[in-house]
Design an enzyme around this catalytic site. Structure first.
Site, PDB file in Angstrom:
ATOM      1  N   ASP A 196       1.003  -1.371   0.157  1.00 37.45           N
ATOM      2  CA  ASP A 196      -0.042  -0.003  -0.191  1.00 37.45           C
ATOM      3  C   ASP A 196       0.886   1.244  -0.109  1.00 37.45           C
ATOM      4  O   ASP A 196       1.868   1.225   0.875  1.00 37.45           O
ATOM      5  CB  ASP A 196      -0.992  -0.108   1.281  1.00 37.45           C
ATOM      6  N   HIS A 197       0.551   2.390  -0.944  1.00 35.45           N
ATOM      7  CA  HIS A 197       1.443   3.384  -0.868  1.00 35.45           C
ATOM      8  C   HIS A 197       2.936   3.286  -1.037  1.00 35.45           C
ATOM      9  O   HIS A 197       3.552   3.928  -0.046  1.00 35.45           O
ATOM     10  CB  HIS A 197       1.010   4.521   0.240  1.00 35.45           C
ATOM     11  N   HIS A 257      -7.515   9.977   4.020  1.00 39.62           N
ATOM     12  CA  HIS A 257      -7.286   8.938   4.852  1.00 39.62           C
ATOM     13  C   HIS A 257      -7.647   9.121   6.290  1.00 39.62           C
ATOM     14  O   HIS A 257      -7.374  10.537   6.488  1.00 39.62           O
ATOM     15  CB  HIS A 257      -5.632   8.885   4.778  1.00 39.62           C
ATOM     16  N   GLY A 314     -11.393   4.678   2.954  1.00 36.07           N
ATOM     17  CA  GLY A 314     -12.623   4.005   2.793  1.00 36.07           C
ATOM     18  C   GLY A 314     -13.463   4.141   4.205  1.00 36.07           C
ATOM     19  O   GLY A 314     -14.681   4.140   4.365  1.00 36.07           O
ATOM     20  N   SER A 315     -12.667   4.239   5.262  1.00 38.23           N
ATOM     21  CA  SER A 315     -13.331   4.612   6.683  1.00 38.23           C
ATOM     22  C   SER A 315     -13.927   5.957   6.847  1.00 38.23           C
ATOM     23  O   SER A 315     -13.402   6.824   6.484  1.00 38.23           O
ATOM     24  CB  SER A 315     -12.065   4.523   7.673  1.00 38.23           C
ATOM     25  N   ASN A 326      -9.985   0.659  -0.151  1.00 39.08           N
ATOM     26  CA  ASN A 326      -9.103   0.327   1.155  1.00 39.08           C
ATOM     27  C   ASN A 326      -9.752   0.931   2.481  1.00 39.08           C
ATOM     28  O   ASN A 326     -10.244   1.928   2.326  1.00 39.08           O
ATOM     29  CB  ASN A 326      -7.869   1.497   0.683  1.00 39.08           C
ATOM     30  N   VAL A 327      -9.540   0.048   3.309  1.00 38.04           N
ATOM     31  CA  VAL A 327     -10.061   0.317   4.496  1.00 38.04           C
ATOM     32  C   VAL A 327      -9.121  -0.032   5.836  1.00 38.04           C
ATOM     33  O   VAL A 327      -8.672  -1.033   5.726  1.00 38.04           O
ATOM     34  CB  VAL A 327     -11.530  -0.329   5.052  1.00 38.04           C
TER      35      VAL A 327
HETATM   36  P1  13P Z   1      -8.512   4.813   6.074  1.00 40.98           P
HETATM   37  O1  13P Z   1      -7.580   4.577   6.916  1.00 40.98           O
HETATM   38  O2  13P Z   1      -9.095   6.135   5.859  1.00 40.98           O
HETATM   39  O3  13P Z   1      -9.580   3.732   5.899  1.00 40.98           O
HETATM   40  O4  13P Z   1      -7.616   4.511   4.760  1.00 40.98           O
HETATM   41  C1  13P Z   1      -6.956   3.540   4.232  1.00 40.98           C
HETATM   42  C2  13P Z   1      -6.384   3.486   2.985  1.00 40.98           C
HETATM   43  O5  13P Z   1      -6.650   4.221   1.951  1.00 40.98           O
HETATM   44  C3  13P Z   1      -5.272   2.865   2.952  1.00 40.98           C
HETATM   45  O6  13P Z   1      -4.337   2.792   1.792  1.00 40.98           O
END
Ligand code: 13P
Length: 287
Positions: free
Chosen positions: A85-86, A178, A209-210, A229-230
């Site tokens: 991720d990233h 995020h 996504g959160s 993504n969460v």
């Molecule tokens: P959140 O922590 O806001 O759900 O984002 C997760 C995310 O985008 C991971 O790349």
């Protein structure tokens, strides 16, 4: 079934107007909770490490081995995508080297031409080994593990150029951020998503996504988002469960200080959260 890349899974999701969730792991318990939720719901899942989480756990190779061995020991039969991720350029190259199935090259902080050139390079390296690639256009707002983005709407022309560089899925900035959304958040920009989805046919990715209301997530999925993504939601659920354990003095009860007992409710809270998101996203069961 064990570890697979994400190309066909997300392509099918975009075509089928559903999404597959991408959930961040931090340690053994998180890994077991995420994989357990996938198995319980009989759905494919993406498990991912940020650069910070991988450093915390002891490196990319260890993370990859942890996921692989946990799949074995839990008899996980659903498809699992192990993803970075990233990642920056170096991290993406290292994960390709150690055998992740999918890597995100996040070049949002580079001048666009450099983002484009490096995305092409990562795509060539990854595809030579059957590994999928996620690229990012426009920054995702907020902060995750030291990766800070101001949050902007993806430029459609840039998105087209980046998609032409060959990634398998594309993260788009559409007002998402995020972490916890501020009170005055304006919501997702469906106008921009519509423009992007009209031009870009590869699966689109929604980060942050959160905390996005369910109706907005469902609308975004219907319009072309295939990966959501969460992370923060599982962190909050975990933290609340651990707090409740101590607040109820459960550590004082019969061997309640045993870390396996302390960590159990938090692990269950992560699993429950992941299962509820899988349900939201409409991920179909594996046949
Ligand atoms: P959140 O922590 O806001 O759900 O984002 C997760 C995310 O985008 C991971 O790349």
């Amino acid at each position: 079934m064990s570890l697979v890349n994400g190309t066909e899974i997300f392509k099918a999701a975009r075509e089928g107007h559903y999404a597959v969730g991408a959930f961040n792991t931090n340690n053994l318990e998180w890994t077991r909770a995420i994989l357990g939720a996938a198995q319980e719901t009989n759905t494919p899942i993406l498990i991912q490490t940020s650069m910070g989480a991988a450093k915390y756990m002891g490196g990319y190779e260890l993370c990859k081995n942890l996921v692989e061995q946990t799949i074995k020991s839990m008899n996980i039969t659903v498809p699992v995508i192990m993803h970075l991720d990233h990642g920056n350029y170096e991290a993406a190259k290292e994960c390709i080297e150690v055998g992740y199935n999918s890597v995100m090259f996040d070049g949002h902080d580079l001048p666009f031409e450099e983002n484009l050139a490096k995305t092409k390079e990562i795509v060539a390296l990854a595809h030579a080994k059957g590994i999928s690639v996620e690229a990012e256009v426009g920054s995702i707002g907020g902060e995750e593990d030291g990766i800070v983005g101001a949050g902007e709407l993806a430029d459609v022309e840039e998105a087209k150029q980046l998609a032409a560089a060959g990634p398998d899925y594309l993260a788009v900035g559409i007002g998402n951020i995020h972490g916890v959304y501020p009170e005055n958040w304006q919501g997702l920009s469906f106008d921009r998503l519509e423009e992007l989805a009209a031009e870009i046919k590869i699966p689109l990715v929604l980060h942050g996504g959160s905390g996005i209301p369910k109706e907005q997530i469902l609308k975004a999925i219907d319009m072309g988002i295939a990966k959501v993504n969460v992370n923060t939601e599982q962190q909050i659920a975990w933290s609340k469960a651990v707090k409740a354990y101590y607040a109820a003095d459960k550590d004082e009860a019969e061997k309640g200080f045993d870390p396996r007992k302390v960590l159990a409710p938090g692990t269950k809270a992560i699993k429950d959260t992941v299962e509820s998101r899988i349900e939201w996203f409409g991920t179909p069961a594996v046949k």
